[in-house]
Design an enzyme around this catalytic site. Structure first.
Site, PDB file in Angstrom:
ATOM      1  NE  ARG A  55      10.884  -7.564  15.444  1.00 47.05           N
ATOM      2  CZ  ARG A  55       9.438  -7.433  15.619  1.00 47.05           C
ATOM      3  NH1 ARG A  55       8.971  -7.710  16.851  1.00 47.05           N
ATOM      4  NH2 ARG A  55       8.691  -7.185  14.599  1.00 47.05           N
ATOM      5  CD  GLU A  61       5.160 -11.631  13.668  1.00 41.37           C
ATOM      6  OE1 GLU A  61       6.050 -10.751  13.309  1.00 41.37           O
ATOM      7  OE2 GLU A  61       4.120 -11.217  13.587  1.00 41.37           O
ATOM      8  CD  GLU A  72       1.963  -9.666  17.667  1.00 40.30           C
ATOM      9  OE1 GLU A  72       2.201  -9.054  16.725  1.00 40.30           O
ATOM     10  OE2 GLU A  72       3.128 -10.195  18.022  1.00 40.30           O
ATOM     11  CD  GLU A  88       6.840  -2.773  16.441  1.00 37.24           C
ATOM     12  OE1 GLU A  88       6.146  -3.000  17.601  1.00 37.24           O
ATOM     13  OE2 GLU A  88       7.190  -3.917  15.928  1.00 37.24           O
ATOM     14  CD  GLN A  89       9.213   6.820  18.245  1.00 37.75           C
ATOM     15  OE1 GLN A  89       8.931   7.972  17.784  1.00 37.75           O
ATOM     16  NE2 GLN A  89      10.474   6.585  18.497  1.00 37.75           N
ATOM     17  CG  HIS A 125       2.113  -0.733  15.580  1.00 35.50           C
ATOM     18  ND1 HIS A 125       0.851  -0.986  16.134  1.00 35.50           N
ATOM     19  CD2 HIS A 125       2.495  -1.829  14.882  1.00 35.50           C
ATOM     20  CE1 HIS A 125       0.540  -2.271  15.779  1.00 35.50           C
ATOM     21  NE2 HIS A 125       1.481  -2.740  14.764  1.00 35.50           N
TER      22      HIS A 125
HETATM   23  C1  GAL Z   1       4.542  -8.167  14.528  1.00 29.83           C
HETATM   24  C2  GAL Z   1       5.293  -8.438  15.676  1.00 29.83           C
HETATM   25  C3  GAL Z   1       5.271  -7.890  16.909  1.00 29.83           C
HETATM   26  C4  GAL Z   1       5.140  -6.113  16.229  1.00 29.83           C
HETATM   27  C5  GAL Z   1       4.082  -6.190  15.444  1.00 29.83           C
HETATM   28  C6  GAL Z   1       3.786  -4.696  14.648  1.00 29.83           C
HETATM   29  O1  GAL Z   1       4.969  -8.586  13.251  1.00 29.83           O
HETATM   30  O2  GAL Z   1       5.156  -9.909  16.284  1.00 29.83           O
HETATM   31  O3  GAL Z   1       6.308  -7.811  17.823  1.00 29.83           O
HETATM   32  O4  GAL Z   1       6.244  -5.940  15.879  1.00 29.83           O
HETATM   33  O5  GAL Z   1       4.378  -6.999  14.439  1.00 29.83           O
HETATM   34  O6  GAL Z   1       2.724  -4.893  13.955  1.00 29.83           O
END
Ligand code: GAL
Length: 658
Positions: free
Chosen positions: A118, A157, A328, A376-377, A379
C-alpha cells in the site's frame, strides 16, 4: 500569533463516542446486518469504512461499482451507526498503476517502489493528484449528503512506510520549482545553502538534484529544503482532497489519521486544512520502536510506555486546534513490531479512558474482525476470525457501561504548562545529530515525561502560538527559534525551561550570527562555547541528584554560575529569574529536579507520581492510570467516582474535585 479559527463543522456529539474500523468488503454481505447489530450492542456508535476500497469501488477506469458500498452504508445506518468515510487514495488499484506507472514513488536511487502492498504513490505526481481528485470527487458526490456519513477521513496515515520523500522525476521537477519560488534567484539559494563549501555552487535551479545517493553527506540546507518541499507536498495533497470534500459534503468534519512517533512532515500544516486531528494509537508496537531504554521496554512490555499515548493525545489536540479523535486503537497484539506482545488484561480499557481524559471526542478500535487473509492475519481485533468476541470486546463493553455511570464529561480546560514542539526541529537533529541518537522528538518525550511524572497536565504548542496564558513554558529542543517568538516568550510572565540546541540554527540551517544559542541568549545570558558529544559509555555523572547527562553536553560561557554541576565540575543547569537552561541531555533524575524547581518558579504544585502512574484532569475530574505491572496507591484525594484507593495493574480511577 496563531489563534484558533472558527471551522464551522459541528462536533460529532457532546459525549465521548466509541467506534470501530470496519472493512465490509472483507466479509460476505450476509454478515453485515449481524455485524452492525453486534457493534451497537457493544456500545459502538461510529464506524470508519472505505479507506482501502478503491479497487472494489472502481474495478476498471470509470466503471464504478457503488452497489456494495451503498448497501454497506445502508446496513450500518439502519442499525443507527454513524459513518466516517475514508477516501481510498492510500491504495491506487493495479489497473491505475499499470496505466500510469509514473504515479509510483521512487526510492533514494530513483527506482520505483512497486505495487503489492500500500501507499504506492508519489505525492509530487501531477497525474496522481488528478486521479485522487477524480476518485474523491466521485465518492463525495455519491455520499456527501448521506445522513449517516457524519465525517470524512482523507487517505490513510500519510507517510507510513517511509513514503513522504520520493525521488521520482516528478519530485525533481517539483523541487526545482519550489526552490525557484522560495529563493527567487539562484544566487540567493547559493548564499542560503552555503554552496561555496565543497564547491557546490549552482548556476541555475535546473542544475539542482535531490539530496540523495551522494558520495558522503549532502549539504544540510539542501536536505532540509527537500524535507520542507516533501512536507509541503503532503499538505497540498491533503488540501486537494479537503477542498473537494468541503464543496460536496458541507458541514461534515474532515480528519486524517496521523501516526505515533512520526515526524516526516509538518503535521501542523496538514492540520490547518482539517477540522479534527485523529491518530492511530498502538502503544505496544511503538514501545519496541520508540526511544525507550531496555529497562522501560521490560517494565512496560504489555502496557506501553506511560507517556506514549498522553504525548500524542496532547500533540494531536494541538494539531486539530482543540479537536482530537483516536481513529485506531490497538485492540491486542499487532503484527508489525519486532515482537508483538499481548497487552495486559485491562489495557485496552485503560487506553480508551486515557484518550477520553485527554479530550478525545471519539475513540475507535482497529478493527472489528481479525482478518484470516492478507498481511495483517496476526493482528488482533474485537472479534476472532470465527466471530467470537476477543478480550478487547469485553473491555470496550466495560467502558461503555462506565461512561454511562459517570456524570457528563466536562470540557477540557487549557493546562498550566505548555511544551513547544515542531517538525523542522526533528528534521534538523536528524540531518545533523552530531551525537548519534540525538533527536528533538526523543528530547521532547523526555521533558514531557518529567512533567507528567510530577502530575502536571501539559498542552503541546507550536512555535508562533500565543502562550502568554501559561505558567510554565518548556522548549525541549527547537533549533530554529524565530526572533519574533523569542520576543513573545520574553514578554510572557511564565517561567521558562529551555533545552540544549534550542536557537542553535537559522532557518537556512546556519549558525546564528552571534553563535549558539542564537535568540536564547536574549532570554538568559548563556553562550555555548563548545559541545562534547557523549557516546553510550561516556555519560557524565551528576551525583547531587543521582543522575547523569547523556548524548550531549555544551560548555556554557557567560556571567551565570551553574546552578548545578556534574561530578567533573561541568555546568549542567543554568537558571536566573525563573528561566532555566539545560545544556545537555538530562537523565530522568536530573530532569525531575529541574522540572520541580521550574514548576515552583511558576507557582505550580507538583505531586511526584508512584512509578508508572499518570494523572490527567478534565474539568473537575482527575483520571488516574496505572501503567505499572504492580498495584499502586491512588495518589490523589477527592470523591472517587470510579476505581478504588489502590489501582491494580492497568487499572483506572476517576476522582471528582472535593
Ligand atoms: C495502521 C494502519 C491500519 C493497520 C494498522 C495495523 O498503521 O492505519 O490500516 O495497518 O496499522 O496495526
Amino acid at each position: 500569533m496563531a489563534t484558533n479559527d472558527d471551522r464551522g463543522a459541528a462536533s460529532l456529539d457532546g459525549a465521548p463516542l466509541l467506534g470501530v474500523c470496519y472493512y465490509p468488503e472483507h466479509w460476505p454481505e450476509a454478515w453485515w446486518p449481524e455485524d452492525a447489530a453486534r457493534m451497537v450492542d457493544m456500545g459502538i456508535g461510529v464506524v470508519r469504512i472505505g479507506e482501502f476500497a478503491w479497487s472494489r469501488i472502481e474495478p476498471r477506469r470509470g466503471a464504478f461499482d457503488w452497489a456494495w458500498l451503498d448497501w454497506a452504508i445502508a446496513v450500518l445506518a439502519d442499525a443507527g451507526l454513524r459513518i466516517v468515510l475514508g477516501t481510498p487514495t492510500a491504495c491506487p488499484p493495479k489497473w491505475l498503476v499499470d496505466e500510469l506507472p509514473e504515479i509510483l514513488p521512487a526510492d533514494r536511487h530513483g527506482r520505483p517502489r512497486r505495487f503489492g502492498s500500500r501507499r504506492h504513490y508519489c505525492f509530487s505526481s501531477p497525474a496522481y493528484r488528478r486521479e485522487a481528485h477524480r476518485i474523491v470527487s466521485a465518492m463525495a458526490q455519491r455520499y456527501g449528503d448521506h445522513p449517516a456519513v457524519v465525517a470524512w477521513q482523507t487517505d490513510n496515515e500519510f507517510g507510513c512506510h517511509d513514503t513522504v520523500e520520493s525521488h521520482s522525476p516528478a519530485a525533481v521537477a517539483g523541487f526545482r520549482r519550489w526552490l525557484r519560488d522560495r529563493y527567487g534567484s539562484v544566487a540567493a539559494l547559493n548564499e542560503a545553502w552555503g554552496t561555496v563549501f565543497w564547491s557546490q555552487s549552482y548556476g541555475d535551479f535546473d542544475e539542482v538534484d535531490l539530496p540523495a545517493a551522494t558520495v558522503t553527506e549532502a549539504n544540510p540546507a539542501h536536505r532540509l529544503d527537500f524535507r520542507r518541499y516533501s512536507s509541503d507536498q503532503v499538505a497540498a495533497f491533503n488540501a486537494g482532497q479537503t477542498a473537494v470534500l468541503r464543496a460536496a459534503s458541507p458541514g461534515r468534519p474532515i480528519t486524517h489519521n496521523f501516526m505515533g512517533l512520526f515526524t516526516d512532515f509538518d503535521h501542523f500544516a496538514v492540520g490547518r486544512d482539517l477540522d479534527v486531528a485523529s491518530w492511530d494509537s498502538y502503544p505496544l508496537g511503538f514501545l519496541q520502536q520508540g526511544p525507550y531504554g531496555a529497562g522501560e521496554r521490560a517494565a512496560y512490555r504489555r502496557q506501553g510506555h506511560p507517556d506514549f499515548a498522553g504525548f500524542h493525545h496532547d500533540l494531536y489536540r494541538r494539531v486539530g486546534r482543540g479537536r482530537l479523535w483516536v481513529m485506531e486503537q490497538q485492540p491486542g497484539p499487532v503484527n508489525w513490531a519486532t515482537h508483538n506482545a499481548a497487552p495486559l488484561p485491562g489495557m485496552v480499557r485503560l487506553w480508551l479512558w486515557e484518550a477520553i481524559a485527554h479530550g478525545a471526542e471519539l475513540t475507535s478500535i482497529f478493527r472489528w474482525r481479525r482478518a484470516p487473509f492478507g498481511q495483517e492475519q496476526m493482528h488482533a481485533a474485537l472479534l476472532t476470525t470465527d466471530g467470537r468476541e476477543d478480550r478487547a470486546a469485553g473491555e470496550l463493553r466495560r467502558v461503555r457501561d462506565e461512561l454511562a455511570g459517570l456524570p457528563a464529561m466536562p470540557a477540557t480546560r487549557p493546562a498550566r504548562v505548555a511544551l513547544a514542539f515542531d517538525y523542522p526541529s526533528c528534521w534538523i537533529t536528524g540531518i545533523q545529530p552530531q551525537s548519534a541518537g540525538f533527536s528533538a522528538l526523543a528530547t521532547a518525550l523526555s521533558y514531557y515525561g518529567a512533567l507528567r511524572r510530577v502530575g502536571l497536565d501539559v498542552d503541546l504548542v507550536a512555535p508562533g502560538d500565543d502562550v502568554s496564558g501559561y505558567a510554565l513554558l518548556v522548549l525541549p529542543c527547537l533549533p530554529v527559534l524565530c526572533e519574533d517568538w523569542a520576543a513573545h516568550l520574553d514578554r510572557c510572565a511564565g517561567a521558562l525551561l529551555i533545552g540544549a540546541r534550542t536557537g542553535s540554527k537559522t532557518a537556512d540551517f546556519q549558525v546564528p550570527a552571534g553563535g549558539e544559542p542564537g535568540p536564547v541568549a536574549g532570554l538568559l545570558p548563556v553562550r555555548v562555547a563548545r559541545v562534547d558529544a557523549l557516546d553510550a559509555d561516556a555519560a557524565v555523572t551528576v551525583s547531587a541528584v543521582g543522575g547523569h547527562v547523556h548524548t550531549w553536553l555544551e560548555e556554557v560561557e557567560g556571567p551565570l554560575a551553574p546552578r548545578l554541576c556534574a561530578d567533573d565540575g561541568r555546568g549542567v543547569w543554568y537558571a536566573r529569574d525563573g528561566r532555566h537552561y539545560l545544556p545537555g541531555c538530562p537523565s530522568d533524575e536530573l530532569l525531575d529536579a529541574v522540572v520541580t524547581a521550574a514548576a515552583a518558579d511558576a507557582g505550580l504544585t507538583v505531586r511526584p507520581m508512584p512509578e508508572g502512574v499518570r494523572l490527567r484532569r478534565r474539568g473537575g475530574l482527575t483520571f488516574v492510570f496505572n501503567y505499572a505491572a504492580e498495584p499502586r496507591p491512588l495518589p490523589v484525594a477527592g470523591r472517587l467516582l470510579m476505581g478504588g484507593s489502590e489501582l491494580a495493574p492497568g487499572d483506572v480511577a476517576v476522582v471528582a474535585d472535593a
